[in-house]
Design a protein around this motif. Structure first.
Motif, PDB file in Angstrom:
ATOM      1  N   TYR A 177     -30.792   7.565  22.018  1.00 50.61           N
ATOM      2  CA  TYR A 177     -30.933   8.900  21.415  1.00 50.61           C
ATOM      3  C   TYR A 177     -30.089   9.101  20.153  1.00 50.61           C
ATOM      4  O   TYR A 177     -30.613   9.570  19.129  1.00 50.61           O
ATOM      5  N   PRO A 178     -28.797   8.751  20.147  1.00 52.28           N
ATOM      6  CA  PRO A 178     -28.019   8.957  18.909  1.00 52.28           C
ATOM      7  C   PRO A 178     -28.536   8.129  17.736  1.00 52.28           C
ATOM      8  O   PRO A 178     -28.415   8.556  16.584  1.00 52.28           O
ATOM      9  N   LEU A 179     -29.125   6.964  18.024  1.00 56.58           N
ATOM     10  CA  LEU A 179     -29.666   6.132  16.947  1.00 56.58           C
ATOM     11  C   LEU A 179     -30.838   6.817  16.245  1.00 56.58           C
ATOM     12  O   LEU A 179     -31.069   6.592  15.059  1.00 56.58           O
ATOM     13  N   THR A 180     -31.573   7.641  16.980  1.00 59.70           N
ATOM     14  CA  THR A 180     -32.707   8.332  16.366  1.00 59.70           C
ATOM     15  C   THR A 180     -32.254   9.440  15.422  1.00 59.70           C
ATOM     16  O   THR A 180     -33.068   9.974  14.657  1.00 59.70           O
ATOM     17  N   GLN A 181     -30.975   9.787  15.466  1.00 57.45           N
ATOM     18  CA  GLN A 181     -30.440  10.853  14.603  1.00 57.45           C
ATOM     19  C   GLN A 181     -29.658  10.308  13.420  1.00 57.45           C
ATOM     20  O   GLN A 181     -29.252  11.073  12.547  1.00 57.45           O
ATOM     21  N   VAL A 182     -29.473   8.981  13.356  1.00 54.58           N
ATOM     22  CA  VAL A 182     -28.500   8.406  12.441  1.00 54.58           C
ATOM     23  C   VAL A 182     -28.901   8.553  10.972  1.00 54.58           C
ATOM     24  O   VAL A 182     -28.037   8.540  10.082  1.00 54.58           O
ATOM     25  N   ILE A 202     -21.643   7.282  11.621  1.00 55.61           N
ATOM     26  CA  ILE A 202     -22.652   6.222  11.654  1.00 55.61           C
ATOM     27  C   ILE A 202     -22.176   5.020  12.460  1.00 55.61           C
ATOM     28  O   ILE A 202     -22.846   4.570  13.400  1.00 55.61           O
ATOM     29  N   LYS A 203     -20.998   4.496  12.156  1.00 57.96           N
ATOM     30  CA  LYS A 203     -20.490   3.331  12.899  1.00 57.96           C
ATOM     31  C   LYS A 203     -20.201   3.696  14.352  1.00 57.96           C
ATOM     32  O   LYS A 203     -20.448   2.902  15.267  1.00 57.96           O
ATOM     33  N   GLY A 204     -19.672   4.885  14.552  1.00 58.22           N
ATOM     34  CA  GLY A 204     -19.398   5.332  15.918  1.00 58.22           C
ATOM     35  C   GLY A 204     -20.668   5.446  16.742  1.00 58.22           C
ATOM     36  O   GLY A 204     -20.667   5.156  17.950  1.00 58.22           O
ATOM     37  N   THR A 205     -21.770   5.843  16.097  1.00 56.98           N
ATOM     38  CA  THR A 205     -23.060   5.923  16.783  1.00 56.98           C
ATOM     39  C   THR A 205     -23.488   4.554  17.294  1.00 56.98           C
ATOM     40  O   THR A 205     -23.930   4.413  18.444  1.00 56.98           O
ATOM     41  N   PHE A 206     -23.314   3.537  16.463  1.00 57.69           N
ATOM     42  CA  PHE A 206     -23.707   2.184  16.861  1.00 57.69           C
ATOM     43  C   PHE A 206     -22.809   1.643  17.972  1.00 57.69           C
ATOM     44  O   PHE A 206     -23.283   0.978  18.898  1.00 57.69           O
ATOM     45  N   LEU A 207     -21.532   1.939  17.916  1.00 57.29           N
ATOM     46  CA  LEU A 207     -20.629   1.497  18.969  1.00 57.29           C
ATOM     47  C   LEU A 207     -20.952   2.203  20.284  1.00 57.29           C
ATOM     48  O   LEU A 207     -20.933   1.585  21.358  1.00 57.29           O
ATOM     49  N   PHE A 208     -21.242   3.477  20.198  1.00 61.66           N
ATOM     50  CA  PHE A 208     -21.612   4.262  21.376  1.00 61.66           C
ATOM     51  C   PHE A 208     -22.876   3.691  22.012  1.00 61.66           C
ATOM     52  O   PHE A 208     -22.953   3.499  23.240  1.00 61.66           O
ATOM     53  N   PHE A 247     -31.180  -5.069  17.005  1.00 62.87           N
ATOM     54  CA  PHE A 247     -30.067  -4.115  16.972  1.00 62.87           C
ATOM     55  C   PHE A 247     -28.823  -4.737  16.342  1.00 62.87           C
ATOM     56  O   PHE A 247     -28.148  -4.109  15.519  1.00 62.87           O
ATOM     57  N   LEU A 248     -28.518  -5.974  16.712  1.00 62.51           N
ATOM     58  CA  LEU A 248     -27.324  -6.635  16.170  1.00 62.51           C
ATOM     59  C   LEU A 248     -27.459  -6.903  14.668  1.00 62.51           C
ATOM     60  O   LEU A 248     -26.490  -6.747  13.915  1.00 62.51           O
ATOM     61  N   ILE A 249     -28.654  -7.290  14.240  1.00 64.83           N
ATOM     62  CA  ILE A 249     -28.882  -7.496  12.808  1.00 64.83           C
ATOM     63  C   ILE A 249     -28.734  -6.181  12.055  1.00 64.83           C
ATOM     64  O   ILE A 249     -28.091  -6.105  10.993  1.00 64.83           O
ATOM     65  N   TRP A 250     -29.327  -5.132  12.608  1.00 64.00           N
ATOM     66  CA  TRP A 250     -29.221  -3.800  11.984  1.00 64.00           C
ATOM     67  C   TRP A 250     -27.760  -3.362  11.916  1.00 64.00           C
ATOM     68  O   TRP A 250     -27.297  -2.874  10.881  1.00 64.00           O
ATOM     69  N   PRO A 258     -23.255   1.490   5.354  1.00 61.77           N
ATOM     70  CA  PRO A 258     -23.781   2.469   6.310  1.00 61.77           C
ATOM     71  C   PRO A 258     -24.806   3.418   5.702  1.00 61.77           C
ATOM     72  O   PRO A 258     -25.841   3.692   6.322  1.00 61.77           O
ATOM     73  N   GLU A 259     -24.542   3.944   4.525  1.00 62.18           N
ATOM     74  CA  GLU A 259     -25.414   4.940   3.931  1.00 62.18           C
ATOM     75  C   GLU A 259     -26.799   4.375   3.615  1.00 62.18           C
ATOM     76  O   GLU A 259     -27.814   5.061   3.752  1.00 62.18           O
ATOM     77  N   LYS A 260     -26.850   3.118   3.210  1.00 64.15           N
ATOM     78  CA  LYS A 260     -28.124   2.507   2.829  1.00 64.15           C
ATOM     79  C   LYS A 260     -28.949   2.089   4.042  1.00 64.15           C
ATOM     80  O   LYS A 260     -30.180   2.284   4.067  1.00 64.15           O
TER      81      LYS A 260
END
Length: 298
Positions: A177-182, A202-208, A247-250, A258-260
């Motif tokens: 779910y958080p990835l869909t908001q990133v 952004i980074k925290g979303t991926f770690l979560f 996911f790991l590549i992303w 992060p912004e791009k």
């Protein structure tokens, strides 16, 4: 008059991303019936989910990319009524199974409406929206589909054999779910929606999400072993492999810029690969767990 923009806002193909929940419930149902199976599928994926998409789009009025629409068209007034017609059709289909099932569809719809309606707008509360969206699109939908396919009532929600797989589906959604908001931080912030992804960064979303994906995988591993289905574990891991790799590549790209790379295209790529792999796995699990092919073979 129904406009083309309103039809696009229903985002019917987007239902593909929520289909694994239905397929998991189908794989575990004890009372398989082709007629009820078709009614539940149509009510959920062709009418209830699109109704929810259209209703939320009507109040969100997004100008930037949303799930399933890279360039969302301008919202027109008929979208509201079209979403209501789709909801009505979903309820009629549900009532053909039972009033209990129809009422469960209605509860899902009301919660979905509260998600974006300006007087409630669950979406603006980071942790509440995360929990509610994951719970209702996961656990509640699993129980709803299980009840509809098996012709059972509301009590199914509290049955142990529904609680565990239902929670597993919510775990999948809580991770994703958080990835869909990133990629929506800017537009969500403009509306005052403090999403979980904004809170985490952004980074925290991926770690979560990494944490939840690992936990979900471990729990599915335990679930299949507990059911003495060791061969299914390896099929599940094979299905998860392309999802994990993407996911790991992303994540690697996001760490560098992060912004791009926290973008709509990457997000939809992740959703598409996840949906295809998980749908394929749960179809396989349905065929193996119910032994449908053996029945027809005999």
């Amino acid at each position: 008059m129904i406009t083309l923009s309103s039809i696009r806002h229903l985002r019917i193909p987007f239902s593909l991303f929520l289909m694994p929940v239905f397929l998991f419930a189908l794989a575990l149902t004890p009372n398989l019936n082709e007629g009820r199976l078709l009614l539940v599928f149509l009510a959920l994926h062709l009418f209830l989910y699109p109704s929810s998409n259209g209703y939320n789009s009507f109040f969100d009025r997004d100008e930037e990319s949303i799930g399933g629409l890279k360039h969302p068209p301008k919202v027109t007034p008929d979208l509201y009524w079209l979403s209501m017609v789709f909801l009505l059709i979903a309820l009629i289909l549900g009532a053909k199974i039972s009033w209990s099932f129809a009422s469960m569809l209605l509860v899902y719809a009301l919660v979905s409406m509260a998600y974006s309606h300006p007087k409630i707008r669950i979406k603006k509360y980071a942790w509440a929206s995360w929990f509610i969206a994951g719970f209702f699109q996961g656990y509640f939908t699993f129980a709803l589909a299980y009840a509809g396919i098996s012709d059972l009532g509301w009590d199914v929600i509290f049955r142990p054999h529904v609680i565990i797989p239902g929670l597993l589906t919510s775990m999948m959604l809580w991770g994703n779910y958080p990835l869909t908001q990133v990629y929506q931080h800017q537009e969500d912030s403009k509306r005052g929606d403090h999403t979980l992804s904004i809170k985490l960064g952004i980074k925290g979303t991926f770690l979560f999400s990494t944490l939840f994906f690992a936990l979900t995988g471990a729990l599915f591993f335990w679930y299949f072993l507990d059911r003495n289905q060791t061969p299914i574990v390896w099929v599940y891991l094979s299905a998860m492999a392309p999802i994990l790799l993407f996911f790991l590549i992303w994540f690697r790209f996001v760490l560098h810029n992060p912004e791009k790379h926290a973008s709509y295209s990457w997000t939809m790529g992740m959703n598409t690969i996840s949906a295809l792999a998980l749908n394929a796995f749960f179809i396989y699990y349905f065929l193996e767990n119910t032994q449908v092919l053996q029945v027809f073979g005999n």
